[in-house]
Design a protein around this motif. Structure first.
Motif, PDB file in Angstrom:
ATOM      1  N   ALA A  99       0.851  -1.192   0.000  1.00 25.75           N
ATOM      2  CA  ALA A  99       0.000   0.000   0.000  1.00 25.75           C
ATOM      3  C   ALA A  99       0.882   1.236   0.000  1.00 25.75           C
ATOM      4  N   ASP A 100       0.390   2.292  -0.635  1.00 25.83           N
ATOM      5  CA  ASP A 100       1.109   3.568  -0.626  1.00 25.83           C
ATOM      6  C   ASP A 100       0.435   4.599   0.260  1.00 25.83           C
ATOM      7  N   ARG A 101      -0.819   4.330   0.640  1.00 28.08           N
ATOM      8  CA  ARG A 101      -1.565   5.250   1.502  1.00 28.08           C
ATOM      9  C   ARG A 101      -2.415   4.445   2.475  1.00 28.08           C
ATOM     10  N   GLU A 102      -2.843   5.074   3.549  1.00 26.02           N
ATOM     11  CA  GLU A 102      -3.623   4.387   4.572  1.00 26.02           C
ATOM     12  C   GLU A 102      -4.943   3.880   4.022  1.00 26.02           C
ATOM     13  N   VAL A 103      -5.580   4.663   3.165  1.00 28.27           N
ATOM     14  CA  VAL A 103      -6.863   4.226   2.614  1.00 28.27           C
ATOM     15  C   VAL A 103      -6.685   2.964   1.774  1.00 28.27           C
ATOM     16  N   GLN A 104      -5.555   2.850   1.083  1.00 23.80           N
ATOM     17  CA  GLN A 104      -5.277   1.634   0.315  1.00 23.80           C
ATOM     18  C   GLN A 104      -5.107   0.440   1.241  1.00 23.80           C
ATOM     19  N   GLU A 105      -4.427   0.652   2.344  1.00 25.48           N
ATOM     20  CA  GLU A 105      -4.234  -0.415   3.324  1.00 25.48           C
ATOM     21  C   GLU A 105      -5.579  -0.962   3.792  1.00 25.48           C
ATOM     22  N   LYS A 106      -6.522  -0.077   4.077  1.00 26.87           N
ATOM     23  CA  LYS A 106      -7.836  -0.507   4.556  1.00 26.87           C
ATOM     24  C   LYS A 106      -8.573  -1.326   3.499  1.00 26.87           C
ATOM     25  N   PHE A 107      -8.537  -0.863   2.248  1.00 26.10           N
ATOM     26  CA  PHE A 107      -9.216  -1.587   1.176  1.00 26.10           C
ATOM     27  C   PHE A 107      -8.591  -2.961   0.950  1.00 26.10           C
ATOM     28  N   LEU A 108      -7.267  -3.027   0.987  1.00 29.01           N
ATOM     29  CA  LEU A 108      -6.584  -4.303   0.769  1.00 29.01           C
ATOM     30  C   LEU A 108      -6.931  -5.311   1.850  1.00 29.01           C
ATOM     31  N   LEU A 109      -6.960  -4.872   3.088  1.00 27.26           N
ATOM     32  CA  LEU A 109      -7.288  -5.764   4.202  1.00 27.26           C
ATOM     33  C   LEU A 109      -8.729  -6.261   4.118  1.00 27.26           C
ATOM     34  N   ARG A 110      -9.605  -5.424   3.591  1.00 27.39           N
ATOM     35  CA  ARG A 110     -11.011  -5.816   3.452  1.00 27.39           C
ATOM     36  C   ARG A 110     -11.251  -6.734   2.267  1.00 27.39           C
ATOM     37  N   ASN A 111     -10.294  -6.785   1.357  1.00 25.24           N
ATOM     38  CA  ASN A 111     -10.499  -7.534   0.112  1.00 25.24           C
ATOM     39  C   ASN A 111      -9.510  -8.676  -0.087  1.00 25.24           C
ATOM     40  N   GLY A 112      -9.044  -9.269   1.002  1.00 25.33           N
ATOM     41  CA  GLY A 112      -8.277 -10.501   0.880  1.00 25.33           C
ATOM     42  C   GLY A 112      -6.864 -10.493   1.414  1.00 25.33           C
ATOM     43  N   ALA A 113      -6.270  -9.321   1.602  1.00 20.23           N
ATOM     44  CA  ALA A 113      -4.895  -9.282   2.105  1.00 20.23           C
ATOM     45  C   ALA A 113      -4.844  -9.740   3.562  1.00 20.23           C
ATOM     46  N   ASP A 114      -3.908 -10.629   3.850  1.00 15.88           N
ATOM     47  CA  ASP A 114      -3.694 -11.052   5.244  1.00 15.88           C
ATOM     48  C   ASP A 114      -2.789 -10.060   5.975  1.00 15.88           C
ATOM     49  N   ALA A 115      -1.931  -9.400   5.212  1.00 11.98           N
ATOM     50  CA  ALA A 115      -1.036  -8.394   5.778  1.00 11.98           C
ATOM     51  C   ALA A 115      -0.729  -7.366   4.693  1.00 11.98           C
ATOM     52  N   VAL A 116      -0.369  -6.158   5.117  1.00 13.01           N
ATOM     53  CA  VAL A 116      -0.086  -5.081   4.177  1.00 13.01           C
ATOM     54  C   VAL A 116       1.287  -4.489   4.468  1.00 13.01           C
ATOM     55  N   ILE A 117       2.072  -4.316   3.416  1.00 13.46           N
ATOM     56  CA  ILE A 117       3.366  -3.640   3.503  1.00 13.46           C
ATOM     57  C   ILE A 117       3.153  -2.188   3.099  1.00 13.46           C
ATOM     58  N   TYR A 118       3.619  -1.273   3.942  1.00 12.02           N
ATOM     59  CA  TYR A 118       3.449   0.155   3.677  1.00 12.02           C
ATOM     60  C   TYR A 118       4.843   0.772   3.693  1.00 12.02           C
TER      61      TYR A 118
END
Length: 215
Positions: A99-118
């Motif tokens: 993710a490049d932004r916090e909003v992207q992190e939230k969407f990724l976590l809601r749509n299948g990501a188990d973890a997010v790299i920022y």
């Protein structure tokens, strides 16, 4: 050794691929651009040209057979989101997305990501703490409460033993190791002396570390 599916070979993805190869993991790298795939071939087990938003293409990769799926796509968030969702639907055991932004992190976590790299946030946090203090040489956050740091031996501790300072009781953190002349010394005992040339690997609550080190 793990089997890893890496999707996205921008600068970030390429760096991950090379590090994984150095660590001895099996990596299948995927990107839409042929030039990127050709460039990474010497550093991975295999590489393929393909569109990761195409479900039929992803199915041919055997997503469920990989220990980890990493989505390193950076410039096209829609593709990153679709890829993340498809990987999970196709049986991805552990899906890690960038993710490049916090909003992207939230969407990724809601749509299948188990973890997010920022990467940008993590690098900014590290730089702020590393260069905002005279004592800190490295910083690794463990979670929202705990962190590990490598610090120079404070002047008031020089020449004293760990037991004399009583760090755990007085400051609320622990010395895990002492690095001297490039070598890590373990275990740390109450009799371990702290020299001014040494650095310390300390573990504790971030608030305690920040208070003592004046971060």
């Amino acid at each position: 050794m793990k089997s890893i599916l890496l999707i996205g070979l921008n600068n970030f993805g390429t760096m991950i691929a090379k590090e994984l190869q150095t660590l001895g993991h099996q990596v299948l790298a995927v990107d839409r651009e042929e030039s990127r795939v050709n460039a990474i071939l010497p550093f991975v087990t295999d590489a393929q040209i393909g569109d990761s938003t195409n479900e039929l293409f992803l199915r041919t990769l055997g997503v469920g057979n990989f220990d980890v799926c990493i989505v390193a796509i950076g410039s096209d968030f829609q593709s990153s989101l679709e890829t993340t969702s498809l990987l999970k639907e196709l049986g991805g055991k552990l899906v890690v997305s960038r993710a490049d932004r916090e909003v992207q992190e939230k969407f990724l976590l809601r749509n299948g990501a188990d973890a997010v790299i920022y990467p940008e946030r993590q690098a900014a946090q590290w730089a702020a703490i590393r260069f905002g203090s005279d004592h800190i040489l490295d910083y690794v956050p463990l979670d929202d409460q705990y962190a590990m740091m490598e610090i120079a031996v404070p002047r008031e501790w020089t020449g004293k033993s760990v037991g004399q300072i009583d760090i755990r009781k007085r400051y609320g953190f622990n010395i895990m190791a002492v690095r001297e002349n490039g070598e890590m010394k373990l275990p740390v005992t109450p009799d371990t002396l702290l020299n001014k040339e040494a650095t310390l690997l300390v573990l504790g609550e971030r608030r305690s570390l920040q208070k003592y080190l004046r971060i």
